[in-house]
Design a protein around this motif. Structure first.
Motif, PDB file in Angstrom:
ATOM      1  N   SER A   1      -4.810  11.472  -2.688  1.00 54.85           N
ATOM      2  CA  SER A   1      -4.591  11.973  -1.331  1.00 54.85           C
ATOM      3  C   SER A   1      -5.562  11.333  -0.356  1.00 54.85           C
ATOM      4  O   SER A   1      -5.193  10.994   0.776  1.00 54.85           O
ATOM      5  CB  SER A   1      -4.750  13.495  -1.318  1.00 54.85           C
ATOM      6  N   VAL A   2      -6.807  11.165  -0.789  1.00 49.66           N
ATOM      7  CA  VAL A   2      -7.805  10.515   0.064  1.00 49.66           C
ATOM      8  C   VAL A   2      -7.414   9.066   0.325  1.00 49.66           C
ATOM      9  O   VAL A   2      -7.503   8.560   1.452  1.00 49.66           O
ATOM     10  CB  VAL A   2      -9.201  10.599  -0.584  1.00 49.66           C
TER      11      VAL A   2
ATOM     12  N   ILE B   1       3.785   0.914   4.808  1.00 53.11           N
ATOM     13  CA  ILE B   1       3.709   0.754   3.357  1.00 53.11           C
ATOM     14  C   ILE B   1       2.416   0.000   3.085  1.00 53.11           C
ATOM     15  O   ILE B   1       2.217  -1.111   3.586  1.00 53.11           O
ATOM     16  CB  ILE B   1       4.913  -0.020   2.795  1.00 53.11           C
ATOM     17  N   THR B   2       1.524   0.639   2.337  1.00 49.17           N
ATOM     18  CA  THR B   2       0.218   0.033   2.097  1.00 49.17           C
ATOM     19  C   THR B   2       0.258  -0.881   0.877  1.00 49.17           C
ATOM     20  O   THR B   2       1.098  -0.730  -0.009  1.00 49.17           O
ATOM     21  CB  THR B   2      -0.857   1.120   1.877  1.00 49.17           C
TER      22      THR B   2
ATOM     23  N   GLY C   1      -7.236   5.510   6.699  1.00 49.66           N
ATOM     24  CA  GLY C   1      -6.667   4.721   7.789  1.00 49.66           C
ATOM     25  C   GLY C   1      -7.031   3.256   7.757  1.00 49.66           C
ATOM     26  O   GLY C   1      -6.383   2.429   8.408  1.00 49.66           O
ATOM     27  N   ASP C   2      -8.068   2.903   6.985  1.00 46.27           N
ATOM     28  CA  ASP C   2      -8.511   1.508   6.920  1.00 46.27           C
ATOM     29  C   ASP C   2      -7.909   0.756   5.729  1.00 46.27           C
ATOM     30  O   ASP C   2      -8.237  -0.407   5.510  1.00 46.27           O
ATOM     31  CB  ASP C   2     -10.038   1.458   6.817  1.00 46.27           C
ATOM     32  N   ALA C   3      -7.046   1.423   4.932  1.00 44.19           N
ATOM     33  CA  ALA C   3      -6.434   0.757   3.779  1.00 44.19           C
ATOM     34  C   ALA C   3      -5.552  -0.399   4.253  1.00 44.19           C
ATOM     35  O   ALA C   3      -4.900  -0.302   5.304  1.00 44.19           O
ATOM     36  CB  ALA C   3      -5.608   1.757   2.981  1.00 44.19           C
TER      37      ALA C   3
ATOM     38  N   GLY D   1       1.594  -6.892   7.413  1.00 44.26           N
ATOM     39  CA  GLY D   1       0.286  -6.264   7.510  1.00 44.26           C
ATOM     40  C   GLY D   1      -0.651  -6.937   8.496  1.00 44.26           C
ATOM     41  O   GLY D   1      -1.517  -6.285   9.082  1.00 44.26           O
ATOM     42  N   ASN D   2      -0.496  -8.234   8.702  1.00 45.91           N
ATOM     43  CA  ASN D   2      -1.384  -8.949   9.629  1.00 45.91           C
ATOM     44  C   ASN D   2      -0.870  -8.929  11.068  1.00 45.91           C
ATOM     45  O   ASN D   2      -1.412  -9.637  11.937  1.00 45.91           O
ATOM     46  CB  ASN D   2      -1.587 -10.393   9.162  1.00 45.91           C
ATOM     47  N   GLY D   3       0.183  -8.117  11.323  1.00 49.77           N
ATOM     48  CA  GLY D   3       0.694  -7.993  12.683  1.00 49.77           C
ATOM     49  C   GLY D   3       1.749  -9.004  13.063  1.00 49.77           C
ATOM     50  O   GLY D   3       2.216  -9.012  14.206  1.00 49.77           O
TER      51      GLY D   3
END
Length: 453
Positions: free
Chosen positions: A92-93, A123-124, A98-100, A205-207
């Motif tokens: 959960s952590v 999606i991380t 937010g920085d993942a 992920g890199n925008g």
């Protein structure tokens, strides 16, 4: 002691020592204040006690860090206040970190469940979480580990002028059928809408914007990304070979519809008959009947234009005592043949003719054709379950009519009436016989007189 000159008693105060044990400089300032104004000592003690209680409360609610190898096997068994294991809590952590690193995200996604608002879908990478981020505060609102997702569905949204797709993400124990084990935290089902068209708001992920200009739709791109990350399933879409509604999509002419409108109690929703099970959506609570949870399916309250679909379901690896019945009413008769074919195709047991259900099948609002006797072909193997139910009811009514004996009526009123009618008939017959004798006698005497003449 450093504070002996300012503390009149020269003895440390326990409450202050406990509250400011890790803050020696602050503790010294407190003792200095007490030395300057001794009358305020009770106030500082109360403040120290309150500080200690706050520190204790914070310690209880703080999640433990990931156990190290030196902690030994016992650390893996560590439990939290809510009953979750340390591993679940750590997941959960990780999900709310937010920085993942983010692998893929889509902006301005409309969520319907578990919250109704626009959020950024992410999606991380690494631990692979599907989560939603608040676009204003940048906080993570909710999410689920990809490893916990058991069903992922992509369905056209019914009754919309513009074509849209609802993605339904159903984690473990979130199908509305199988309850979670005690002490297990369950992620809620997620429903969000993706418009049909280019992926204008999809980014890596890199925008870097992806999908736009390649001809790939946002719905197709998201399905592909999800399939690459899902562990236990793939994204399921409606299939013509499974079920197609007899009524085309009213708001988009010429387009097939894959839903069936139905009610669960007073709540209106849609049934989707898919290759992995039956879904009732899109309002809370979402219900998904996978084939391994369906015990039987039946039809009840069969009327001229509608019928009810009953699904008997039980959690996986449970007993018959855990079976639950889910009734979906007001299903249009036009969709019966398609639903019945789907049930037979997947070998779902039908229980329409069970004794407990027979009283629910009503023979009302029938047309002349509906009341006609079934043909030999209609009573054969090709007969549908609905026709069987109707024929069984009609046969039962015919048997009752054949067995009916008016003379066997035991009611007091009708019995008395029958006896009185019988007595009156006997009296009338006797009177009639007497009249005939009188006439015969009269005629006989006249005939004798005529013979004498």
């Amino acid at each position: 002691m450093a504070f002996s000159s300012i503390n009149s008693s020269g003895v440390p105060i326990a409450a202050i020592e406990e509250a400011f044990a890790t803050e020696p400089s602050l503790k010294k300032r407190v003792y200095d204040a007490i030395g300057t104004t001794p009358q305020h000592q009770p106030l500082f003690e109360d403040l120290a006690k309150h500080t200690s209680s706050l520190l204790a409360r914070t310690a209880k609610t703080t999640l433990p860090s990931r156990p190290s190898a030196s902690d030994g096997p016992a650390a893996k068994k560590r439990k939290l206040q809510n009953g979750d294991s340390g591993e679940t809590a750590q997941a959960s952590v990780d999900m709310k970190n937010g920085d993942a690193p983010v692998q893929f995200y889509v902006q301005d996604v409309s969520f319907a469940t578990p919250q109704r608002k626009k959020l950024t879908l992410e999606i991380t990478a690494g631990h692979r979480f599907l989560r939603a981020r608040n676009q204003t505060t940048k906080e993570i609102e909710f999410g689920v580990s990809m490893d916990k997702i058991r069903h992922a569905l992509c369905l056209p949204v019914p009754e919309k002028t513009q074509k849209q797709f609802n993605f339904c993400i159903i984690p473990e124990y979130a199908d509305g059928i199988t309850p979670p084990p005690e002490g297990t935290t369950v992620s809620e089902a997620m429903v969000f809408t993706i418009a049909d068209g280019p992926a204008k708001a999809a980014f890596s992920g890199n925008g870097q914007q992806i999908g736009n200009g390649s001809g790939e739709t946002a719905e197709g791109l998201l399905r592909k990304i999800l399939n690459d990350n899902l562990s236990h399933t793939n994204v399921v879409r409606p299939d013509d070979r499974q079920f197609v509604s007899a009524m085309p999509e009213a708001h988009r002419k010429g387009e097939k519809a894959y839903h069936v409108k139905a009610f669960r109690g007073s709540k209106e929703g849609y049934l989707f008959l898919l290759s992995t099970g039956i879904l009732f959506a899109f309002k809370k609570p979402l219900l998904f009947f996978s084939f391994d949870t369906i015990d039987s399916v039946s039809y009840t309250s069969v009327l001229q234009r509608t019928f009810n679909l009953n699904v008997m379901a039980r959690p996986a690896n449970s007993t018959e005592e855990d079976i639950q019945e889910f009734e979906f009413s007001m299903v249009d008769q036009d969709n019966f043949s398609g639903i019945d074919a789907y049930i037979k195709r997947h070998g779902l047991q039908d229980a329409s003719l069970a004794e407990a259900r027979r009283a629910k099948v009503y023979n009302v609002n029938k047309t002349g054709e509906d009341l006609a006797a079934p043909t030999a072909e209609g009573t054969g193997e090709g007969e549908s379950e609905l026709q069987k139910a109707q024929r069984e009811l009609e046969d039962q009514e015919d048997e009752e009519e054949e067995d009916y004996d008016p003379g066997s009526d035991d009611s007091e009123g009708s019995g008395s009436s029958s006896e009185e009618d019988s007595e009156e008939e006997e009296e009338e017959a006797q009177d009639s016989d007497e009249d005939m004798d009188l006439v015969k006698n009269e005629l006989g005497s006249e005939a004798e007189d005529a013979g004498d003449d």
